[in-house]
Scaffold this motif. Structure first.
Motif, mmCIF file in Angstrom:
data_model
loop_
_atom_site.group_PDB
_atom_site.id
_atom_site.type_symbol
_atom_site.label_atom_id
_atom_site.label_comp_id
_atom_site.label_asym_id
_atom_site.label_seq_id
_atom_site.Cartn_x
_atom_site.Cartn_y
_atom_site.Cartn_z
ATOM 1 N N LEU A 72 40.528 20.764 51.502
ATOM 2 C CA LEU A 72 41.569 21.779 51.365
ATOM 3 C C LEU A 72 42.258 21.696 50.006
ATOM 4 N N THR A 73 42.512 20.492 49.547
ATOM 5 C CA THR A 73 43.139 20.314 48.235
ATOM 6 C C THR A 73 42.261 20.907 47.144
ATOM 7 N N TYR A 74 40.972 20.610 47.195
ATOM 8 C CA TYR A 74 40.053 21.144 46.195
ATOM 9 C C TYR A 74 39.950 22.662 46.288
ATOM 10 N N LEU A 75 39.804 23.176 47.506
ATOM 11 C CA LEU A 75 39.600 24.612 47.684
ATOM 12 C C LEU A 75 40.822 25.431 47.324
ATOM 13 N N MET A 76 42.003 24.903 47.593
ATOM 14 C CA MET A 76 43.226 25.672 47.380
ATOM 15 C C MET A 76 43.745 25.574 45.959
ATOM 16 N N GLY A 77 43.137 24.766 45.128
ATOM 17 C CA GLY A 77 43.551 24.581 43.741
ATOM 18 C C GLY A 77 44.468 25.659 43.199
ATOM 19 N N ASN A 78 43.923 26.729 42.675
ATOM 20 C CA ASN A 78 44.717 27.827 42.113
ATOM 21 C C ASN A 78 44.377 29.155 42.771
ATOM 22 N N ILE A 79 43.893 29.098 43.982
ATOM 23 C CA ILE A 79 43.435 30.320 44.645
ATOM 24 C C ILE A 79 44.614 31.155 45.137
ATOM 25 N N ASN A 80 44.538 32.442 44.943
ATOM 26 C CA ASN A 80 45.552 33.361 45.443
ATOM 27 C C ASN A 80 44.934 34.465 46.289
ATOM 28 N N THR A 81 43.681 34.784 46.039
ATOM 29 C CA THR A 81 42.973 35.789 46.821
ATOM 30 C C THR A 81 41.519 35.366 46.976
ATOM 31 N N ILE A 82 40.840 35.974 47.917
ATOM 32 C CA ILE A 82 39.421 35.702 48.104
ATOM 33 C C ILE A 82 38.644 36.760 47.314
ATOM 34 N N THR A 83 37.945 36.323 46.291
ATOM 35 C CA THR A 83 37.121 37.203 45.475
ATOM 36 C C THR A 83 35.757 36.549 45.295
ATOM 37 N N LYS A 84 34.830 37.265 44.692
ATOM 38 C CA LYS A 84 33.519 36.670 44.418
ATOM 39 C C LYS A 84 33.671 35.435 43.532
ATOM 40 N N GLU A 85 34.591 35.529 42.589
ATOM 41 C CA GLU A 85 34.812 34.390 41.687
ATOM 42 C C GLU A 85 35.369 33.187 42.443
ATOM 43 N N SER A 86 36.274 33.451 43.379
ATOM 44 C CA SER A 86 36.859 32.334 44.120
ATOM 45 C C SER A 86 35.831 31.716 45.061
ATOM 46 N N ILE A 87 34.916 32.524 45.582
ATOM 47 C CA ILE A 87 33.857 31.978 46.434
ATOM 48 C C ILE A 87 32.941 31.088 45.606
ATOM 49 N N GLN A 88 32.623 31.514 44.401
ATOM 50 C CA GLN A 88 31.814 30.685 43.504
ATOM 51 C C GLN A 88 32.568 29.398 43.168
ATOM 52 N N LYS A 89 33.871 29.512 42.977
ATOM 53 C CA LYS A 89 34.689 28.337 42.685
ATOM 54 C C LYS A 89 34.673 27.381 43.880
ATOM 55 N N GLN A 90 34.696 27.925 45.093
ATOM 56 C CA GLN A 90 34.611 27.086 46.287
ATOM 57 C C GLN A 90 33.323 26.265 46.269
ATOM 58 N N ASP A 91 32.219 26.934 45.964
ATOM 59 C CA ASP A 91 30.938 26.232 45.910
ATOM 60 C C ASP A 91 30.968 25.139 44.853
ATOM 61 N N ASN A 92 31.565 25.429 43.699
ATOM 62 C CA ASN A 92 31.685 24.416 42.649
ATOM 63 C C ASN A 92 32.535 23.238 43.106
ATOM 64 N N GLU A 93 33.635 23.539 43.809
ATOM 65 C CA GLU A 93 34.510 22.466 44.301
ATOM 66 C C GLU A 93 33.789 21.610 45.341
ATOM 67 N N LEU A 94 33.006 22.248 46.196
ATOM 68 C CA LEU A 94 32.232 21.486 47.178
ATOM 69 C C LEU A 94 31.225 20.582 46.472
ATOM 70 N N ASN A 95 30.594 21.097 45.424
ATOM 71 C CA ASN A 95 29.660 20.265 44.655
ATOM 72 C C ASN A 95 30.375 19.070 44.031
ATOM 73 N N LYS A 96 31.597 19.275 43.556
ATOM 74 C CA LYS A 96 32.375 18.157 43.011
ATOM 75 C C LYS A 96 32.633 17.105 44.082
ATOM 76 N N LEU A 97 32.965 17.575 45.295
ATOM 77 C CA LEU A 97 33.215 16.631 46.390
ATOM 78 C C LEU A 97 31.945 15.856 46.742
ATOM 79 N N VAL A 98 30.808 16.530 46.690
ATOM 80 C CA VAL A 98 29.533 15.847 46.949
ATOM 81 C C VAL A 98 29.275 14.835 45.843
ATOM 82 N N ASN A 99 29.452 15.251 44.598
ATOM 83 C CA ASN A 99 29.226 14.339 43.464
ATOM 84 C C ASN A 99 30.177 13.154 43.481
ATOM 85 N N ASP A 100 31.424 13.378 43.939
ATOM 86 C CA ASP A 100 32.411 12.296 44.032
ATOM 87 C C ASP A 100 32.227 11.463 45.294
ATOM 88 N N LYS A 101 31.208 11.808 46.086
ATOM 89 C CA LYS A 101 30.861 11.098 47.323
ATOM 90 C C LYS A 101 31.975 11.137 48.370
#
Length: 117
Positions: A72-101
Motif C-alpha cells: 500500500l505504501t508503494y502503490l499510494m506514493g503520489n497517486i491521486n487518480t487511476i489512469t493508464k500511467e498510474s496502472i503502469q506505475k503500480q506494475d513498476n512499484e510491484l517490480n520494485k517490491l519483488v526486486n527488494d524481496k
C-alpha cells in the motif's frame, strides 16, 4: 487635550480591529488550505479500494500483513487518480517490491489480478 486623547484612542481601537480581523482571516485561510492538503477524497477512496482488494490476499495467506502495508505504501506514493500511467506505475512499484524481496513474483501476479478486479 481632550481632542488629542480621543484621536489617539480611536487610532488604537481601529488598529486593533484591523489587525484582529486580518489575523482571523489569515488563520481561517490557512486552516482551510491545511484541510484540503490533509483530506484528498479521491486518494482516500483509492486507498480504501486497494485495502479491500488486498485483504482477501492476507486472509488466504498469499501475503502477510507486513507485505500488504509495504504494498500500500508503494502503490499510494503520489497517486491521486487511476489512469493508464498510474496502472503502469503500480506494475513498476510491484517490480520494485519483488526486486527488494518484499514479495515474490508469484505474489506480484496475484496482487495484480486482485487489483484489476
Amino acid at each position: 487635550m481632550l481632542n488629542k486623547t480621543t484621536v489617539i484612542f480611536l487610532v488604537l481601537i481601529v488598529s486593533m480591529f484591523l489587525f484582529g480581523g486580518c489575523n482571523k482571516n489569515i488563520s481561517g485561510y490557512q486552516n482551510s488550505v491545511q484541510n484540503l492538503i490533509r483530506k484528498n477524497p479521491i486518494k482516500e477512496a483509492i486507498e480504501k479500494d486497494y485495502e479491500a482488494k488486498i485483504q482477501p490476499l492476507i486472509n488466504d495467506s498469499t501475503i502477510t500483513k507486513y507485505q500488504a502495508n509495504k504494498l500500500l505504501t508503494y502503490l499510494m506514493g503520489n497517486i491521486n487518480t487511476i489512469t493508464k500511467e498510474s496502472i503502469q506505475k503500480q506494475d513498476n512499484e510491484l517490480n520494485k517490491l519483488v526486486n527488494d524481496k518484499v514479495i515474490t513474483q508469484q505474489q506480484a501476479y496475484k496482487i495484480i489480478n486482485a487489483l484489476r478486479k
